[in-house]
Design a protein around this motif. Structure first.
Motif, short mmCIF file in Angstrom:
data_model
loop_
_atom_site.label_atom_id
_atom_site.label_comp_id
_atom_site.label_asym_id
_atom_site.label_seq_id
_atom_site.Cartn_x
_atom_site.Cartn_y
_atom_site.Cartn_z
N ILE A 1 0.84 -1.19 0.00
CA ILE A 1 0.00 0.00 0.00
C ILE A 1 0.88 1.26 0.00
O ILE A 1 2.00 1.24 0.52
CB ILE A 1 -0.95 0.02 1.22
CG1 ILE A 1 -0.15 -0.09 2.53
CG2 ILE A 1 -1.95 -1.13 1.12
CD1 ILE A 1 -1.01 -0.03 3.79
N PHE A 2 0.38 2.32 -0.58
CA PHE A 2 1.15 3.57 -0.59
C PHE A 2 0.22 4.77 -0.62
O PHE A 2 -0.97 4.66 -0.93
CB PHE A 2 2.12 3.61 -1.78
CG PHE A 2 1.46 3.74 -3.13
CD1 PHE A 2 1.25 4.99 -3.71
CD2 PHE A 2 1.03 2.60 -3.82
CE1 PHE A 2 0.63 5.10 -4.95
CE2 PHE A 2 0.43 2.71 -5.07
CZ PHE A 2 0.22 3.97 -5.63
N ASN A 3 0.78 5.92 -0.29
CA ASN A 3 0.03 7.17 -0.30
C ASN A 3 0.88 8.20 -1.02
O ASN A 3 1.89 8.68 -0.48
CB ASN A 3 -0.27 7.62 1.13
CG ASN A 3 -1.16 8.86 1.18
OD1 ASN A 3 -1.44 9.47 0.17
ND2 ASN A 3 -1.59 9.22 2.38
N LEU A 4 0.51 8.50 -2.23
CA LEU A 4 1.25 9.44 -3.06
C LEU A 4 0.24 10.32 -3.76
O LEU A 4 -0.53 9.85 -4.61
CB LEU A 4 2.11 8.67 -4.07
CG LEU A 4 3.31 9.37 -4.69
CD1 LEU A 4 4.26 9.88 -3.62
CD2 LEU A 4 4.02 8.44 -5.65
N GLU A 5 0.20 11.56 -3.37
CA GLU A 5 -0.82 12.47 -3.89
C GLU A 5 -0.85 12.49 -5.41
O GLU A 5 0.18 12.66 -6.07
CB GLU A 5 -0.56 13.90 -3.36
CG GLU A 5 -1.68 14.87 -3.66
CD GLU A 5 -1.45 16.23 -3.01
OE1 GLU A 5 -2.07 17.20 -3.48
OE2 GLU A 5 -0.66 16.30 -2.05
N GLY A 6 -2.05 12.23 -5.98
CA GLY A 6 -2.24 12.25 -7.41
C GLY A 6 -1.94 10.94 -8.11
O GLY A 6 -2.12 10.84 -9.33
N VAL A 7 -1.49 9.92 -7.37
CA VAL A 7 -1.16 8.63 -7.96
C VAL A 7 -2.03 7.55 -7.32
O VAL A 7 -2.00 7.36 -6.10
CB VAL A 7 0.33 8.27 -7.78
CG1 VAL A 7 0.64 6.92 -8.42
CG2 VAL A 7 1.21 9.36 -8.35
N ASP A 8 -2.81 6.85 -8.13
CA ASP A 8 -3.73 5.85 -7.61
C ASP A 8 -3.17 4.43 -7.61
O ASP A 8 -3.59 3.59 -6.81
CB ASP A 8 -5.04 5.87 -8.41
CG ASP A 8 -5.80 7.18 -8.25
OD1 ASP A 8 -5.73 7.76 -7.14
OD2 ASP A 8 -6.44 7.61 -9.22
N SER A 9 -2.26 4.14 -8.53
CA SER A 9 -1.71 2.80 -8.62
C SER A 9 -0.31 2.86 -9.23
O SER A 9 0.01 3.81 -9.95
CB SER A 9 -2.60 1.87 -9.45
OG SER A 9 -2.69 2.34 -10.79
#
Length: 285
Positions: A49-57
Motif C-alpha cells: 500500500i502507498f500514499n502518493l498524492e495524485g497517484v492511484d496505482s
C-alpha cells in the motif's frame, strides 16, 4: 505452544510447524506417536500500500519494492519507479517506508517475498520481526494502515482486505512479463503453483510458497493460515468433533463464509481434495 502442551485439540496458525518443532513431538492432545495434519485453509493476499498524492496505482517489480523498503530507493521520482510507470507524474518527494513493529505472520511472509524475489537487494532472511532499524514502525495492521494513509510519500504492507476497506492505493507486482494486482483468484493461484514441503507425512500439507513463480496471473505475496490437528487423538470424543469442524472449514460453504467475513481467497477444488483426504486420516486412539 498451547497445542503442543495439549491445551487445545486443534488450532489455527499463520504458519505451519517447522521440521525441528515436529521432530520434538510432544503434541499433548494426540495419541502417543501420532502425527499431525496441517491444512492450508485460509489464503490472504498481502497488499503493498502507498500514499502518493495524485497517484492511484503503481507497477513495481520485486527489486524496486525491495529497494523502497531497504532504503536504497529513497525518492519517489527514482528512475527504477519511473521505468515501470510511463506517463505517471512522480513527485520529488522522500519515500517513507512503514513496517510492522510487532512480530507478525504478515511481516514474515512479506520479507520472505523480498528475500526470494529480490535477493540482491533484500539480504535479510525472512522473519516475523522487521530486521531493519530504518523506516517508520507501527503496531499491528491498523497501525500500518493509519501511518500510510496519514502521510504523503508513505509505503507499507497490510492484509489486502484492510487495504480495500480503507480505499488505499496499491501496487501491482511484476510477475514474468506482466504486473498483477492482488485478488482472491491470483492469491489462490500462487498457492496451487507452489510445492508441498518435502519430507512431511501424508496429512501434513505445509506449503513452500514459490514467490518467484513466472506463471501468468499469480500474486506472490500471500499468507497461508493452517488448521492443525492430530491424526489420532488420545481422547476418543475429540476426533469426530474436530473432524466435522475441519470438513466445514474446507467446504465450499466454509471457504465462502471466510471470504465474505475476512476477504480471504477460497482454496481451489484441487487443494480441497488434498485437504479432505488429510481430514479423513483423523481417528481416535
Amino acid at each position: 505452544e498451547s497445542f503442543q502442551a495439549g491445551a487445545f485439540p486443534f488450532i489455527g496458525s499463520d504458519r505451519a510447524f517447522k521440521d525441528d518443532e515436529i521432530a520434538a513431538g510432544g503434541f499433548g492432545a494426540c495419541a502417543d506417536g501420532a502425527g499431525i495434519i496441517e491444512l492450508p485453509t485460509y489464503i490472504s493476499p498481502i497488499a503493498v500500500i502507498f500514499n502518493l498524492e495524485g497517484v492511484d496505482s503503481l507497477n513495481l517489480d520485486a527489486a524496486t519494492v525491495a529497494g523502497l523498503f531497504a532504503g536504497t530507493i529513497s525518492n519517489w521520482n527514482d528512475p527504477a519507479i519511473a521505468a515501470t510507470n510511463p506517463g505517471v507524474t512522480l513527485p520529488d518527494l522522500a519515500v517513507t517506508p512503514v513496517h510492522r513493529q510487532d512480530d507478525s505472520g504478515t511481516t514474515e511472509n512479506f520479507t520472505d517475498y523480498l528475500f526470494q524475489a529480490a535477493p540482491s537487494v533484500w539480504t535479510s532472511e525472512p522473519d516475523g520481526e522487521w530486521p531493519l532499524t530504518s523506516g517508520e514502525a507501527a503496531n499491528g495492521t491498523s497501525g500500518v494502515v493509519s501511518a500510510v494513509s496519514g502521510a504523503n510519500g508513505t509505503i507499507g504492507y497490510a492484509d489486502a482486505s484492510r487495504a480495500a476497506q480503507e480505499g488505499l492505493s496499491t501496487v501491482a507486482l511484476g510477475v514474468g512479463s506482466e504486473f498483477v494486482e492482488y485478488s482472491p483468484e491470483a492469491a489462490a493461484a500462487i498457492v496451487d503453483e507452489s510445492p508441498f514441503v518435502e519430507g512431511r507425512t501424508e496429512g501434513d500439507l505445509a506449503i513452500e510458497l514459490e514467490r518467484t513463480s513466472q506463471e501468468a496471473g499469480v500474486y506472490p505475496i500471500v499468507l497461508i493460515s493452517y488448521m492443525i490437528a492430530c491424526e489420532e487423538y488420545a481422547d476418543s470424543s475429540a476426533a469426530p468433533v474436530v473432524k466435522s469442524f475441519l470438513e466445514y472449514v474446507a467446504s465450499e460453504e466454509g471457504q465462502q463464509a471466510a471470504a465474505d467475513a475476512a476477504g480471504s481467497a477460497p482454496i481451489s477444488d484441487s487443494l480441497r481434495e488434498r485437504v479432505n483426504s488429510a481430514i479423513d486420516l483423523i481417528v481416535a486412539e
